[in-house]
Structure formats: C-alpha cells, structure tokens
Design a protein around this motif. Structure first.
Motif, short mmCIF file in Angstrom:
data_model
loop_
_atom_site.label_atom_id
_atom_site.label_comp_id
_atom_site.label_asym_id
_atom_site.label_seq_id
_atom_site.Cartn_x
_atom_site.Cartn_y
_atom_site.Cartn_z
N TYR A 246 0.81 -1.23 0.00
CA TYR A 246 0.00 0.00 0.00
C TYR A 246 0.84 1.28 0.00
CZ TYR A 246 -3.26 3.57 1.73
OH TYR A 246 -4.00 4.70 1.87
N LEU A 247 1.97 1.27 0.71
CA LEU A 247 2.73 2.49 0.92
C LEU A 247 3.41 2.98 -0.36
CD1 LEU A 247 2.31 2.06 3.97
CD2 LEU A 247 4.73 2.58 4.29
N SER A 248 3.37 4.30 -0.55
CA SER A 248 4.14 4.92 -1.63
C SER A 248 5.58 5.10 -1.13
CB SER A 248 3.56 6.29 -1.98
OG SER A 248 3.71 7.19 -0.88
N GLU A 249 6.51 5.34 -2.04
CA GLU A 249 7.90 5.55 -1.65
C GLU A 249 8.03 6.79 -0.77
OE1 GLU A 249 10.74 3.89 -1.84
OE2 GLU A 249 9.59 2.22 -2.68
N HIS A 250 7.24 7.80 -1.08
CA HIS A 250 7.28 9.04 -0.29
C HIS A 250 6.84 8.78 1.15
CE1 HIS A 250 7.02 13.27 0.70
NE2 HIS A 250 5.75 13.13 1.05
N LEU A 251 5.72 8.08 1.31
CA LEU A 251 5.21 7.79 2.66
C LEU A 251 6.16 6.85 3.41
CD1 LEU A 251 2.97 8.21 4.72
CD2 LEU A 251 1.68 6.36 3.62
N ARG A 252 6.73 5.90 2.69
CA ARG A 252 7.69 4.97 3.31
C ARG A 252 8.89 5.74 3.88
NH1 ARG A 252 8.06 1.58 -0.62
NH2 ARG A 252 6.67 0.07 0.40
N ASN A 282 -3.71 8.71 5.06
CA ASN A 282 -2.26 8.54 5.12
C ASN A 282 -1.61 9.30 6.27
OD1 ASN A 282 -2.13 6.71 3.03
ND2 ASN A 282 -1.61 8.23 1.48
#
Length: 478
Positions: A246-252, A282
């Motif tokens: 689910y996570l985007s690279e930015h959120l990760r 998010n």
C-alpha cells in the motif's frame, strides 16, 4: 566475544536462535520444562537443562534461568519473544549478573514497556501519537466519561503494560464505558500483573504498519523497511507482508525517518520494532515499540538479506553496525502466514495433540520456521503457533501466488490447523489487490468460512470422481 548463548525460550523462536548460533559457531544452551522435553529446541541445542515440571512457570523463573546460565558458563542470554523478553527486571538481573542480555538495555525496556511513558516520550520528540489520555486508574468514572467525550467516541482502552493484542477494549458509546474499563483492567492485571489503563481515540479501520529497527551500542540506527501487519484476528496478527503493498515511496521515507527518530529518542540498541497506525488519509500515529525480536521478523530478512538474529548477537557482543540506510534496498515482496493449531469451526479454539504426519511446503523461495515434526505432541499450555510459512517473489502478485501454492502443499495431520483459513484469505480478491486493513478478517469472516466450505466440497467431489474413474477402469480391465 560471545562463545555460548542460553536461550530463555522454547519452540519455534528457540530453534531459530539456535540456528543463528550455529551459523556463528557459537554454542547454544536450551532450557525446558517437563512438558517440553521432546521439543525440537531441546534436541538440537549444544546443551539442555530442565527448569521444572510446570509448563510455563519455569520459563518465567528469572533467577533460575540466570543461575543456569552462570553454571553452564554462558556469556549471554537471548530472550526470544514472549515470556520474559520484555521484562525489564529480567534484563536488569542479566546485566547485574555480568551476562550479556541480547536486546536493548533494561532501562529502555522499562521506558518503552509502559505505553503511557512511551507516548509522552514520542510526543516530546515530535512523533505523531493518537489523541488520548494518561493513566486513568486514579480518575473517577465521571472524569473518565468526560475525557472520552472530549476525545470523541469511539475510543479504545489499553493496558499501559500490555502487548500481543491483550488488555484492549473498544468502546463505542458512554453506556459501555464503565463495564469495558473494568474488563480491560482485569485482563491487564491477569496478563501483565499491572492494571494501569489509558484511553485513546479509536482510529477506525487503520492499517498496521511497523518498521524493523537495527541499532548498535554506539548510536548508529537504521531501519529495514516496513511490514504490513493489517491481517489480524482479534488484534492478533496472522499474515504479515514486507514491504507493504500500500505504501508509496514518499510515505515509506517519511515513516522510516519517524521510526528512526523514535528509536533514537528511546536510546535504543539491538533489534526492535516501531509500530504505527495508518488512517485513510495517510496520517500515521505511533502506537508502540516492541523491544524484542518479532514473530514476523523473517519477512524483513527475506527482502533485505539481513539475518536479524545473527545481527542481534553480533551487536550485543559489541560489534559496530556496518550498514548505512542507503545500503538497505528491499528486493521483491515476502509474506508470512502464521500456522496455528486451532479449530476454525470451533471459534479458533486451540487443538493440542499428536502430529501424525508433517509435510511442510517446499520449493524456491519458500521458508518454514517451526519446531514441530512427525509424532511430536503439541502441549496444551502454550500459544497455538506451530509454524511460520514465509514466501518470497519479485512482485506482490507473484508472492500471493506462491503463498497460495505453498499453503495448498502444506499438510499437517493429527490436529486441526488454520491452513484452510489462511488459504481462503490468500485467494480473496481484497488480499490479492492489497485492499485490506485491520478490520478485514472480522468484516469478511462469514465469506472466508464459506470459501473454506466450498473448497472442501470441491476437493471431496474431485476425490470421489477420481476414485470412480479408477474403479470403472478396473472393472473394464483397462
């Protein structure tokens, strides 16, 4: 230099630690109570010592465990997970006895073991926390009701010293608050010998995202990316995925920075886990920090190539963390399914007993961590986890395919397990698409059970058809 490690645990995690010791050419010492004398960890350790007849009591006898460690000339003690693993008094006793505790310092365990103290520490260091209260034990019910109204229903009551899904109670209205509070306090006292309870805003249907932390004794800290632990039943994890689909690279990246900041704020060393709740917008919130190796650590190992238990031992021995954050480049996806000896059709009640046959799944990128074997008798005294199936593939979709295949191959006879239930989840559209949160299992329970029934009927019909075809061939003389 650590030359001998006593494992203050049993079962699957004890086997895992013994194997890590073997990889490092370190001698291992097993302890066991009488019901565990035939357990695999006892058979494969370099040495083994009985610590009593009562199933659980021996594993909680800190004084006796340390005494055995000193008598057998062990250098260190690894607590595994569960039992005394997050007991700061045990860690301090180990330290004061001149032995190495393979984990964080006792003072850190104490600080992070109390969720109230941990929340305050995170808040002071800019880590987002769920809106909530301090301990409620000295408040009147009227004051508690007022606090709940200020937070806004639904709320959740939690044991300050809790963990593992215990000492938690959701409250959706004021009418249920007093009854739920008493229930939560009683469970907290029974499981953690501490009835301190606090309240938080209930984040409805969040995803449970946790970051694996690795730190040496010299202030160097990295994370090994995240695990998505949202597939749960009654707050108990049953499937874990790394990284989260689910996570985007930015959120990760943002969450990873916060996880390291949380570990630094705690003065953390060794392996640990920072757990977050992630809502529909998010927004993420610090939930707790587990000051031990996690059941689901294997999926992090599979995507990073880092042996966490080996690293635990090495950093406890004083080695410097030789990895930078930029060195951690996760490859593919790994999924772990916890295989519990439970009867799905009897409200998931434990099913101890004799394992008459055991055929674990095999094949490329399939791993099984377990302590069971054919003719092993599962005792009725412990957690029902008997094996962990871990699969890895280059994409999430292929990892789900591999999980499905491996679960279909995995066969344990003599006791009922939740393999059919795990398979029903793996085959579900929502799981395959990554459309799930912590409410998924409860909200889809009837659909999953119906899927098991249909699969069992299909398998039965196919078996009957195969037998009939073979019989017809025989009668025709073919």
């Amino acid at each position: 230099m650590i030359k001998k490690v006593l494992i203050a645990n049993r079962g699957e995690i004890a086997v895992r630690i013994i194997r890590a010791c073997r990889d490092l050419h370190i001698k291992s010492v097993a302890i066991y109570t009488k019901p565990d004398e035939h357990c695999l960890h006892v058979k494969i350790a370099s040495e083994a010592y009985c610590i009593g007849n009562e199933a659980i009591k021996g594993y909680l006898d800190a004084q006796k465990i340390v005494q055995i460690a000193k008598e057998c000339k062990a250098d260190a003690i690894h607590p595994g997970y569960g039992f005394l693993s997050e007991n700061y008094e045990f860690a301090k006793l180990v330290e004061d006895s001149g032995l190495i505790f393979i984990g964080p310092k006792a003072e850190v365990i104490k600080k992070m073991g109390n969720k109230n103290i941990a929340r305050e520490l995170m808040q002071k260091n800019g880590i987002p926390i769920v809106p909530g209260t301090k301990a409620l034990n000295n408040c009147s019910i009227e004051e508690i009701k007022e606090k709940a109204l200020k937070i806004g229903y639904p709320v959740i009551l939690k044991a300050s010293g809790g963990g593992g899904g215990r000492g938690i109670k959701e409250v959706w209205s004021e009418e249920k608050l007093e009854e739920s509070l008493e229930h939560c306090k009683k469970e907290a006292k029974a499981y953690f010998n501490n009835d301190e309870v606090f309240m938080e805003k209930l984040i409805e249907n969040p995803r449970h995202i946790e970051f694996q932390i690795l730190a040496d004794n010299y202030g160097n800290i990295i994370h090994l990316c995240e695990r998505d632990c949202s597939i749960q039943r009654r707050h108990q994890k049953i499937i874990e995925i790394a990284p989260s689909p689910y996570l985007s690279e930015h959120l990760r990246k943002i969450m990873g920075v916060s996880a390291i900041a949380a570990a630094k704020a705690a003065g953390y060393t060794n392996a640990g886990t920072v757990e977050f709740l992630l809502d529909d917008y998010n927004r993420f919130y610090f939930m707790e920090m587990n000051t031990r190796i996690q059941v689901e650590h294997a999926v992090s190992e599979e995507i990073t190539g880092v042996d966490l238990v080996v690293r635990q031992i090495r950093y406890a021995a004083g080695e410097i963390l030789d990895l930078e954050q930029s060195d951690i480049k996760p490859y593919g996806f790994a999924i772990e399914a916890r295989i519990n000896a439970e009867n799905v059709w009897n409200n998931f009640s434990p099913t101890p007993g004799l394992i008459s046959a055991y055929y674990p799944a095999l094949g490329p990128s399939v791993r099984v961590d377990s302590h069971i074997y054919k003719d092993y008798v599962i005792p009725p005294f412990y957690d029902s986890l008997i094996a962990k199936l871990i699969v890895k593939a280059t994409s999430y979709d292929l990892a789900v395919n591999k999980l499905e295949r491996a679960l279909e191959e995995f066969s344990i006879e003599g006791v009922k397990t939740i393999i059919p239930f795990l398979l029903a989840i793996a085959k579900s559209r929502e799981f395959r698409k990554g459309f799930f949160d912590t409410s998924y299992v409860e909200n889809n329970m009837q659909k999953l059970l119906e899927k098991i029934k249909n699969d069992e009927k299909t398998n039965k019909d196919e078996s009957i058809a195969a037998i009939s075809a073979a019989l017809n061939k025989h009668l025709k003389g073919e």
